[in-house]
Design an enzyme around this catalytic site. Sequence first.
Site, PDB file in Angstrom:
ATOM      1  N   ASP A   1       1.930   3.891   2.976  1.00 15.41           N
ATOM      2  CA  ASP A   1       1.019   4.750   2.571  1.00 15.41           C
ATOM      3  C   ASP A   1       1.420   5.904   1.592  1.00 15.41           C
ATOM      4  OD1 ASP A   1      -1.813   5.227   2.086  1.00 15.41           O
ATOM      5  OD2 ASP A   1      -2.150   6.223   4.008  1.00 15.41           O
ATOM      6  N   ASP A   2       1.757   6.963   2.614  1.00 10.08           N
ATOM      7  CA  ASP A   2       2.451   8.004   1.807  1.00 10.08           C
ATOM      8  C   ASP A   2       3.709   8.654   2.548  1.00 10.08           C
ATOM      9  OD1 ASP A   2      -0.009   8.964   0.143  1.00 10.08           O
ATOM     10  OD2 ASP A   2      -0.822   8.420   1.864  1.00 10.08           O
TER      11      ASP A   2
ATOM     12  N   GLU B   1     -11.121   3.704   7.311  1.00 15.24           N
ATOM     13  CA  GLU B   1     -10.087   4.588   7.851  1.00 15.24           C
ATOM     14  C   GLU B   1     -10.695   5.686   8.450  1.00 15.24           C
ATOM     15  OE1 GLU B   1      -7.759   6.655   4.539  1.00 15.24           O
ATOM     16  OE2 GLU B   1      -6.263   6.977   5.837  1.00 15.24           O
TER      17      GLU B   1
ATOM     18  N   HIS C   1      -9.536   1.322  -0.456  1.00 16.67           N
ATOM     19  CA  HIS C   1      -9.554   2.151   0.937  1.00 16.67           C
ATOM     20  C   HIS C   1     -10.856   1.988   1.520  1.00 16.67           C
ATOM     21  CE1 HIS C   1      -6.025   3.767  -0.578  1.00 16.67           C
ATOM     22  NE2 HIS C   1      -5.424   4.192   0.227  1.00 16.67           N
TER      23      HIS C   1
ATOM     24  N   HIS D   1       1.284   4.946  -2.277  1.00 15.53           N
ATOM     25  CA  HIS D   1       0.664   6.076  -3.472  1.00 15.53           C
ATOM     26  C   HIS D   1       1.793   6.445  -3.993  1.00 15.53           C
ATOM     27  CE1 HIS D   1      -3.625   5.948  -2.025  1.00 15.53           C
ATOM     28  NE2 HIS D   1      -3.109   5.497  -0.785  1.00 15.53           N
TER      29      HIS D   1
ATOM     30  N   HIS E   1       0.976  -1.239   0.069  1.00 16.85           N
ATOM     31  CA  HIS E   1       0.043  -0.116   0.005  1.00 16.85           C
ATOM     32  C   HIS E   1       0.798   1.284   0.018  1.00 16.85           C
ATOM     33  CE1 HIS E   1      -3.916   2.058   1.151  1.00 16.85           C
ATOM     34  NE2 HIS E   1      -3.192   2.931   1.157  1.00 16.85           N
TER      35      HIS E   1
HETATM   36  N1  ADE Z   1      -4.531   9.048  -0.939  1.00 21.60           N
HETATM   37  C1  ADE Z   1      -3.382   8.975  -0.140  1.00 21.60           C
HETATM   38  N2  ADE Z   1      -3.203   8.549   0.879  1.00 21.60           N
HETATM   39  C2  ADE Z   1      -4.482   8.328   1.162  1.00 21.60           C
HETATM   40  C3  ADE Z   1      -5.122   7.736   2.421  1.00 21.60           C
HETATM   41  N3  ADE Z   1      -4.545   7.622   3.550  1.00 21.60           N
HETATM   42  N4  ADE Z   1      -6.562   7.586   2.519  1.00 21.60           N
HETATM   43  C4  ADE Z   1      -7.053   7.690   1.365  1.00 21.60           C
HETATM   44  N5  ADE Z   1      -6.723   8.249   0.175  1.00 21.60           N
HETATM   45  C5  ADE Z   1      -5.455   8.555  -0.045  1.00 21.60           C
HETATM   46 ZN    ZN Z   2      -3.874   4.698   1.126  1.00 20.58          ZN
END
Ligand code: ADE
Ligand code: ZN
Length: 327
Positions: A270-271, A192, A189, A11, A9
Amino acid sequence: MSLPKVELHLHLEGAAPPAFIRGLAAKKKIDISGMFDERGNYAYRDFWDFLRVYEAATEVLKTPEDYHRLTLAVLEESAASGVIYSETFVSPDFCGGRDVGAWREFLHAIREAADLAEQRDGIILRGIVTPIRHFGPEKAKEAALCAAETAGDWIVGFGLAGDEKICKPKDFSWSFDAAREAGLRLTCHAGEWGGPDSVRDAIRDLGVERIGHGVRAIEDLALVDEIAERGIVLEVCPGSNVALGLYKDFRAHPIHVLRERGVKVTVSTDDPPFFHTTMAREYRMLAEAFDWDDGVFADIARTSANATFCDAGTRNKILKKLEKADA
Ligand code: ADE
Ligand code: ZN
Protein backbone atom coordinates in the site's frame (compact mmCIF):
# COMPACT_ATOMS: atom_id res chain seq x y z
CA MET A 1 13.64 -11.69 1.52
CA SER A 2 14.80 -13.79 -1.43
CA LEU A 3 11.40 -15.22 -2.44
CA PRO A 4 10.35 -13.56 -5.71
CA LYS A 5 7.33 -11.34 -5.12
CA VAL A 6 4.65 -9.68 -7.24
CA GLU A 7 3.08 -6.51 -5.85
CA LEU A 8 -0.26 -5.28 -7.20
CA HIS A 9 -1.17 -2.45 -4.81
CA LEU A 10 1.36 0.33 -4.26
CA HIS A 11 0.74 4.09 -4.25
CA LEU A 12 3.73 5.84 -5.80
CA GLU A 13 3.57 8.94 -3.58
CA GLY A 14 2.73 6.76 -0.58
CA ALA A 15 5.95 4.85 -1.14
CA ALA A 16 8.12 7.98 -0.88
CA PRO A 17 10.77 7.54 1.82
CA PRO A 18 10.39 10.32 4.46
CA ALA A 19 14.01 11.43 3.94
CA PHE A 20 13.30 11.80 0.22
CA ILE A 21 10.37 14.16 0.89
CA ARG A 22 12.33 16.08 3.54
CA GLY A 23 15.30 16.51 1.21
CA LEU A 24 13.12 17.77 -1.62
CA ALA A 25 11.18 20.11 0.71
CA ALA A 26 14.41 21.62 2.05
CA LYS A 27 15.66 22.25 -1.49
CA LYS A 28 12.38 23.88 -2.50
CA LYS A 29 11.89 25.66 0.84
CA ILE A 30 8.45 24.09 1.33
CA ASP A 31 6.98 24.00 4.84
CA ILE A 32 6.55 20.39 5.96
CA SER A 33 5.67 21.01 9.61
CA GLY A 34 3.09 18.56 10.96
CA MET A 35 4.14 15.76 8.60
CA PHE A 36 6.82 13.96 10.58
CA ASP A 37 7.35 12.79 14.16
CA GLU A 38 10.49 13.46 16.19
CA ARG A 39 12.15 10.35 14.74
CA GLY A 40 11.56 11.53 11.21
CA ASN A 41 8.74 9.11 10.39
CA TYR A 42 5.43 10.15 8.83
CA ALA A 43 3.09 11.20 11.65
CA TYR A 44 -0.69 10.71 11.48
CA ARG A 45 -3.47 9.90 13.96
CA ASP A 46 -5.82 7.85 11.81
CA PHE A 47 -6.72 7.10 8.18
CA TRP A 48 -8.14 10.55 7.50
CA ASP A 49 -5.12 12.24 9.01
CA PHE A 50 -2.98 9.84 6.94
CA LEU A 51 -4.70 11.18 3.81
CA ARG A 52 -3.82 14.72 4.91
CA VAL A 53 -0.12 13.85 5.34
CA TYR A 54 -0.14 11.91 2.07
CA GLU A 55 -1.50 14.91 0.21
CA ALA A 56 0.98 17.23 1.96
CA ALA A 57 3.78 15.00 0.60
CA THR A 58 2.37 15.42 -2.91
CA GLU A 59 2.76 19.20 -2.49
CA VAL A 60 6.52 18.60 -2.41
CA LEU A 61 6.45 16.35 -5.51
CA LYS A 62 5.86 18.98 -8.14
CA THR A 63 7.79 18.17 -11.33
CA PRO A 64 8.32 15.22 -13.68
CA GLU A 65 11.94 15.17 -12.47
CA ASP A 66 10.70 14.74 -8.85
CA TYR A 67 8.65 11.72 -9.95
CA HIS A 68 11.61 10.34 -11.91
CA ARG A 69 13.75 10.37 -8.77
CA LEU A 70 10.86 9.10 -6.65
CA THR A 71 10.28 6.13 -8.96
CA LEU A 72 13.97 5.16 -8.85
CA ALA A 73 13.99 5.35 -5.03
CA VAL A 74 10.78 3.34 -4.69
CA LEU A 75 11.85 0.59 -7.09
CA GLU A 76 15.23 0.24 -5.41
CA GLU A 77 13.41 -0.50 -2.14
CA SER A 78 10.96 -2.92 -3.81
CA ALA A 79 13.72 -4.82 -5.60
CA ALA A 80 15.64 -5.13 -2.31
CA SER A 81 12.55 -6.90 -0.92
CA GLY A 82 12.55 -9.43 -3.75
CA VAL A 83 9.81 -7.80 -5.84
CA ILE A 84 10.18 -8.77 -9.52
CA TYR A 85 7.04 -7.04 -10.81
CA SER A 86 4.99 -4.18 -9.41
CA GLU A 87 1.89 -2.24 -10.37
CA THR A 88 1.76 1.28 -9.00
CA PHE A 89 -1.11 3.71 -8.65
CA VAL A 90 -0.40 7.00 -10.40
CA SER A 91 -2.77 9.97 -10.25
CA PRO A 92 -3.21 12.72 -12.83
CA ASP A 93 -4.53 14.69 -9.83
CA PHE A 94 -1.01 14.88 -8.40
CA CYS A 95 0.88 14.57 -11.71
CA GLY A 96 0.05 17.72 -13.65
CA GLY A 97 -3.35 18.61 -12.20
CA ARG A 98 -5.29 16.44 -14.70
CA ASP A 99 -3.97 18.34 -17.71
CA VAL A 100 -3.32 15.74 -20.43
CA GLY A 101 -0.17 17.42 -21.74
CA ALA A 102 1.37 17.76 -18.30
CA TRP A 103 0.27 14.22 -17.42
CA ARG A 104 2.15 12.87 -20.45
CA GLU A 105 5.32 14.58 -19.24
CA PHE A 106 5.03 13.12 -15.75
CA LEU A 107 4.32 9.69 -17.21
CA HIS A 108 7.32 9.93 -19.52
CA ALA A 109 9.58 10.71 -16.54
CA ILE A 110 8.15 7.85 -14.47
CA ARG A 111 8.51 5.37 -17.35
CA GLU A 112 12.09 6.44 -18.00
CA ALA A 113 12.93 5.79 -14.35
CA ALA A 114 11.13 2.44 -14.50
CA ASP A 115 13.22 1.46 -17.53
CA LEU A 116 16.41 2.38 -15.66
CA ALA A 117 15.32 0.36 -12.63
CA GLU A 118 14.49 -2.61 -14.86
CA GLN A 119 17.99 -2.47 -16.37
CA ARG A 120 19.53 -2.01 -12.91
CA ASP A 121 17.53 -4.49 -10.80
CA GLY A 122 15.40 -6.52 -13.22
CA ILE A 123 12.20 -5.21 -11.59
CA ILE A 124 9.28 -4.48 -13.95
CA LEU A 125 6.81 -1.64 -13.24
CA ARG A 126 3.40 -0.90 -14.75
CA GLY A 127 0.92 1.87 -13.92
CA ILE A 128 -2.73 2.04 -12.85
CA VAL A 129 -4.32 5.47 -13.23
CA THR A 130 -6.10 6.24 -10.00
CA PRO A 131 -8.29 9.26 -9.32
CA ILE A 132 -8.98 10.21 -5.72
CA ARG A 133 -12.49 9.44 -4.53
CA HIS A 134 -12.87 12.41 -2.18
CA PHE A 135 -11.88 14.81 -4.98
CA GLY A 136 -15.24 13.85 -6.52
CA PRO A 137 -16.61 12.26 -9.72
CA GLU A 138 -16.03 15.30 -11.97
CA LYS A 139 -12.28 15.31 -11.34
CA ALA A 140 -12.29 11.53 -11.74
CA LYS A 141 -13.71 12.03 -15.27
CA GLU A 142 -10.76 14.26 -16.15
CA ALA A 143 -8.39 11.64 -14.74
CA ALA A 144 -10.18 8.97 -16.80
CA LEU A 145 -9.61 11.04 -19.94
CA CYS A 146 -5.89 11.23 -19.07
CA ALA A 147 -5.96 7.46 -18.57
CA ALA A 148 -7.69 6.83 -21.90
CA GLU A 149 -5.17 9.06 -23.70
CA THR A 150 -2.24 7.09 -22.32
CA ALA A 151 -3.66 3.57 -22.10
CA GLY A 152 -1.33 0.99 -23.58
CA ASP A 153 1.61 -1.21 -22.75
CA TRP A 154 2.55 0.73 -19.61
CA ILE A 155 -0.67 2.25 -18.29
CA VAL A 156 -2.57 -0.99 -17.95
CA GLY A 157 -5.30 -0.29 -15.42
CA PHE A 158 -7.69 2.17 -13.84
CA GLY A 159 -8.63 2.35 -10.16
CA LEU A 160 -10.02 4.52 -7.41
CA ALA A 161 -8.32 5.42 -4.11
CA GLY A 162 -9.07 7.88 -1.31
CA ASP A 163 -11.84 8.20 1.24
CA GLU A 164 -14.23 5.29 0.76
CA LYS A 165 -16.87 7.04 2.85
CA ILE A 166 -17.27 9.80 0.26
CA CYS A 167 -19.56 9.11 -2.75
CA LYS A 168 -20.70 5.71 -4.04
CA PRO A 169 -18.98 3.55 -6.66
CA LYS A 170 -21.81 4.25 -9.14
CA ASP A 171 -20.92 7.97 -9.01
CA PHE A 172 -17.74 6.97 -10.84
CA SER A 173 -19.30 4.65 -13.43
CA TRP A 174 -18.75 7.15 -16.29
CA SER A 175 -15.02 7.16 -15.54
CA PHE A 176 -14.78 3.39 -15.21
CA ASP A 177 -16.75 2.91 -18.44
CA ALA A 178 -14.40 5.29 -20.27
CA ALA A 179 -11.36 3.46 -18.89
CA ARG A 180 -12.79 0.07 -19.86
CA GLU A 181 -13.50 1.31 -23.38
CA ALA A 182 -9.89 2.45 -23.61
CA GLY A 183 -8.83 -1.15 -22.92
CA LEU A 184 -7.86 -0.67 -19.28
CA ARG A 185 -8.37 -3.34 -16.64
CA LEU A 186 -10.24 -2.26 -13.50
CA THR A 187 -9.74 -2.23 -9.74
CA CYS A 188 -11.22 -0.16 -6.91
CA HIS A 189 -10.41 0.43 -3.24
CA ALA A 190 -13.34 -0.99 -1.25
CA GLY A 191 -13.96 -2.95 1.92
CA GLU A 192 -11.29 -1.06 3.86
CA TRP A 193 -13.27 1.78 5.52
CA GLY A 194 -16.56 0.64 4.04
CA GLY A 195 -18.17 -2.71 4.82
CA PRO A 196 -19.39 -5.55 2.58
CA ASP A 197 -21.92 -3.30 0.79
CA SER A 198 -19.09 -1.11 -0.44
CA VAL A 199 -17.37 -4.15 -1.97
CA ARG A 200 -20.62 -5.40 -3.47
CA ASP A 201 -21.32 -1.97 -5.02
CA ALA A 202 -17.84 -1.74 -6.55
CA ILE A 203 -18.20 -5.18 -8.16
CA ARG A 204 -21.75 -4.54 -9.41
CA ASP A 205 -21.55 -0.88 -10.42
CA LEU A 206 -18.00 -0.64 -11.73
CA GLY A 207 -17.41 -4.17 -13.01
CA VAL A 208 -13.95 -4.41 -11.41
CA GLU A 209 -12.00 -7.64 -11.53
CA ARG A 210 -9.79 -6.77 -8.58
CA ILE A 211 -10.59 -5.04 -5.29
CA GLY A 212 -8.09 -2.91 -3.37
CA HIS A 213 -8.18 -4.37 0.15
CA GLY A 214 -11.69 -5.91 0.12
CA VAL A 215 -10.94 -7.51 3.47
CA ARG A 216 -14.16 -6.37 5.14
CA ALA A 217 -16.02 -8.72 2.83
CA ILE A 218 -15.26 -11.13 5.69
CA GLU A 219 -18.20 -9.54 7.55
CA ASP A 220 -20.56 -11.22 5.05
CA LEU A 221 -19.65 -14.81 4.20
CA ALA A 222 -22.12 -14.98 1.29
CA LEU A 223 -20.14 -12.14 -0.30
CA VAL A 224 -16.85 -13.94 0.40
CA ASP A 225 -18.21 -17.01 -1.41
CA GLU A 226 -19.36 -14.86 -4.33
CA ILE A 227 -15.92 -13.25 -4.59
CA ALA A 228 -14.32 -16.71 -4.56
CA GLU A 229 -16.72 -18.09 -7.18
CA ARG A 230 -16.28 -15.14 -9.51
CA GLY A 231 -12.51 -15.26 -9.15
CA ILE A 232 -12.29 -11.63 -8.07
CA VAL A 233 -8.81 -10.91 -6.76
CA LEU A 234 -8.23 -9.10 -3.47
CA GLU A 235 -5.19 -6.81 -3.23
CA VAL A 236 -4.67 -7.39 0.47
CA CYS A 237 -2.32 -5.10 2.42
CA PRO A 238 -2.21 -6.60 5.92
CA GLY A 239 0.46 -4.28 7.35
CA SER A 240 -1.48 -1.24 6.14
CA ASN A 241 -4.69 -2.51 7.76
CA VAL A 242 -2.90 -3.16 11.06
CA ALA A 243 -1.05 0.19 11.04
CA LEU A 244 -4.29 2.07 10.36
CA GLY A 245 -6.07 0.21 13.19
CA LEU A 246 -8.48 -1.93 11.17
CA TYR A 247 -7.15 -5.08 12.91
CA LYS A 248 -5.17 -5.22 16.12
CA ASP A 249 -2.38 -7.38 14.71
CA PHE A 250 -1.53 -9.79 11.87
CA ARG A 251 -3.08 -12.76 13.71
CA ALA A 252 -6.42 -10.91 13.81
CA HIS A 253 -6.28 -10.16 10.07
CA PRO A 254 -8.81 -12.07 7.91
CA ILE A 255 -6.40 -12.87 5.02
CA HIS A 256 -5.96 -16.41 6.28
CA VAL A 257 -9.72 -17.12 6.45
CA LEU A 258 -10.34 -15.48 3.06
CA ARG A 259 -7.67 -17.70 1.49
CA GLU A 260 -8.99 -20.85 3.20
CA ARG A 261 -12.45 -20.06 1.81
CA GLY A 262 -11.09 -20.00 -1.74
CA VAL A 263 -10.63 -16.27 -2.37
CA LYS A 264 -7.74 -15.28 -4.62
CA VAL A 265 -5.70 -13.23 -2.15
CA THR A 266 -2.54 -11.35 -3.01
CA VAL A 267 -0.17 -9.42 -0.73
CA SER A 268 0.97 -5.79 -1.11
CA THR A 269 2.31 -2.92 1.01
CA ASP A 270 0.00 0.00 0.00
CA ASP A 271 2.16 2.89 1.32
CA PRO A 272 5.19 1.12 2.82
CA PRO A 273 7.07 3.87 4.73
CA PHE A 274 3.83 5.18 6.23
CA PHE A 275 3.18 1.73 7.67
CA HIS A 276 6.81 0.85 8.49
CA THR A 277 6.67 -2.06 6.13
CA THR A 278 8.21 -3.66 3.05
CA MET A 279 7.15 -6.67 0.97
CA ALA A 280 9.76 -8.75 2.82
CA ARG A 281 8.27 -7.69 6.16
CA GLU A 282 4.71 -8.48 5.01
CA TYR A 283 5.84 -12.01 4.11
CA ARG A 284 7.70 -12.44 7.40
CA MET A 285 4.78 -11.21 9.52
CA LEU A 286 2.33 -13.47 7.65
CA ALA A 287 4.65 -16.46 8.02
CA GLU A 288 4.85 -15.83 11.77
CA ALA A 289 1.13 -15.14 12.24
CA PHE A 290 -0.25 -18.07 10.24
CA ASP A 291 2.66 -20.47 10.03
CA TRP A 292 2.68 -20.08 6.24
CA ASP A 293 5.56 -21.83 4.48
CA ASP A 294 7.32 -21.09 1.18
CA GLY A 295 4.68 -23.16 -0.65
CA VAL A 296 1.90 -20.79 0.45
CA PHE A 297 3.93 -17.76 -0.62
CA ALA A 298 4.76 -19.37 -3.97
CA ASP A 299 1.02 -19.91 -4.46
CA ILE A 300 0.28 -16.27 -3.55
CA ALA A 301 2.98 -15.02 -5.94
CA ARG A 302 1.49 -17.16 -8.74
CA THR A 303 -2.03 -15.87 -7.99
CA SER A 304 -0.65 -12.32 -8.08
CA ALA A 305 1.19 -12.89 -11.36
CA ASN A 306 -1.98 -14.27 -12.96
CA ALA A 307 -3.91 -11.21 -11.73
CA THR A 308 -1.50 -8.66 -13.22
CA PHE A 309 -2.96 -6.19 -15.73
CA CYS A 310 0.08 -6.29 -18.05
CA ASP A 311 0.27 -7.95 -21.49
CA ALA A 312 0.49 -11.75 -21.78
CA GLY A 313 4.17 -11.71 -22.79
CA THR A 314 5.18 -9.82 -19.65
CA ARG A 315 2.93 -12.01 -17.51
CA ASN A 316 4.54 -15.17 -18.89
CA LYS A 317 7.96 -13.75 -18.19
CA ILE A 318 6.99 -13.22 -14.53
CA LEU A 319 5.41 -16.67 -14.26
CA LYS A 320 8.59 -18.25 -15.69
CA LYS A 321 10.71 -16.44 -13.09
CA LEU A 322 8.44 -17.74 -10.33
CA GLU A 323 8.56 -21.28 -11.75
CA LYS A 324 12.34 -21.16 -11.86
CA ALA A 325 12.51 -20.04 -8.24
CA ASP A 326 10.14 -22.88 -7.20
CA ALA A 327 12.37 -25.42 -8.90
N1 ADE B 1 -4.43 6.18 -0.73
C1 ADE B 1 -3.25 5.74 -0.27
N2 ADE B 1 -3.41 4.70 0.57
C2 ADE B 1 -4.74 4.47 0.66
C3 ADE B 1 -5.55 3.55 1.35
N3 ADE B 1 -5.03 2.62 2.17
N4 ADE B 1 -6.88 3.62 1.19
C4 ADE B 1 -7.43 4.54 0.40
N5 ADE B 1 -6.71 5.43 -0.30
C5 ADE B 1 -5.39 5.41 -0.17
ZN1 ZN C 1 -4.29 1.63 -1.38
